[in-house]
Write an enzyme that holds these catalytic residues in place. Sequence first.
Site, short mmCIF file in Angstrom:
data_model
loop_
_atom_site.label_atom_id
_atom_site.label_comp_id
_atom_site.label_asym_id
_atom_site.label_seq_id
_atom_site.Cartn_x
_atom_site.Cartn_y
_atom_site.Cartn_z
N GLN A 66 -4.75 -1.79 9.54
CA GLN A 66 -4.63 -3.10 8.91
C GLN A 66 -5.22 -4.18 9.82
O GLN A 66 -4.90 -4.24 11.01
CB GLN A 66 -3.16 -3.40 8.58
N LYS A 77 0.84 -1.21 0.00
CA LYS A 77 0.00 0.00 0.00
C LYS A 77 0.87 1.26 0.00
O LYS A 77 0.59 2.23 -0.70
CB LYS A 77 -0.95 -0.01 1.21
N ASP A 117 -11.01 2.47 3.70
CA ASP A 117 -11.27 1.03 3.60
C ASP A 117 -12.76 0.75 3.42
O ASP A 117 -13.14 -0.37 3.06
CB ASP A 117 -10.82 0.32 4.88
N1 GUN Z 1 -6.92 -7.16 5.95
C1 GUN Z 1 -7.22 -7.86 4.82
N2 GUN Z 1 -7.70 -7.05 3.88
C2 GUN Z 1 -7.73 -5.80 4.41
C3 GUN Z 1 -8.12 -4.54 3.90
O1 GUN Z 1 -8.59 -4.38 2.77
N3 GUN Z 1 -7.97 -3.49 4.75
C4 GUN Z 1 -7.50 -3.64 6.02
N4 GUN Z 1 -7.42 -2.55 6.77
N5 GUN Z 1 -7.13 -4.79 6.51
C5 GUN Z 1 -7.23 -5.88 5.71
#
Ligand code: GUN
Length: 292
Positions: A96, A52, A119
Amino acid sequence: MQLIDGKQIASEIKKEIFEEVEQMKAEGKKVPHLAAILVGHDGGSESYVAHKIKDCQEVGYTSTLIRFEEDVTGEELLNQVEVLNNDADIDGFIVQLPLPKHIPEQKVIEAISPEKDVDGFHPVNVGRMVLGIPSFVSATPFGIVQLLKRCGIETNGKNCVIIGRSNIVGRPLSILMSHKNINATVTVAHSRTKNLEEVCHQADILVAAMGVPGFVKANMVKEGAVVIDVGTTRIPAPETKSGYRLKGDVKFDEVAPLCSWITPVPGGVGPMTRVSLLLNTLQAAKNKNRYV
Ligand code: GUN
């Protein structure tokens, strides 16, 4: 059979974002700023967050990584969320997941300001998405919809079967696919679905999103179907640079010959998930419409 090249489509979208950021700079606007909170050292989470941050750098965003050790308290994490909510320089941020067991995950999600929740996990964004009003949509469903649109795949009146009902993929995707800009007839199948093979065989568009490697076999797929594989199970592979290989939920070799379109793993949905976060962050920055 045509391959849905998520990697190529994501790279085109990234180029478009890069150009828009260049334009923002030329106009003296602040570039989008994404922050990520990472707790602990789980290999998968480390790798997702690193991607990211790298994606942000590639399109010209500012990014900030905030790390906590596994033993962080819920209160410390909630305080950090509050700091980011109030930081005018941050356009959007993510925490996350998964978080360690002692942290109340839902409470953390609900503490994020919905305007910065890129998100799309906050109930306000989920509710707005259900209503079809402007919202942040979680990255994987958003990416899948973009893939279908960019490949020109017909969705009007089509039977879409989604296997998996998770809050971040199956359930939101089922809502998006039923909206008036897509017009699919949607079935959400899951572990208690009876006659799953028959249900899947009715699908014009079959989405495998349950995280069971190789679950979807040729006998579950209708001739000419579009198959979207959301699976990304990590299989240890010491001979590779990363030490693992990604395995999808679809038995690609036996299913692909039946399909009109199919996503590979890797290189299908995954790159689109990453680019969706960039799109949401760009939108968050535009919503604020601030000038330096
Ligand atoms: N864990 C797995 N996929 C995601 C996501 O798209 N965002 C976040 N914050 N955590 C995750």
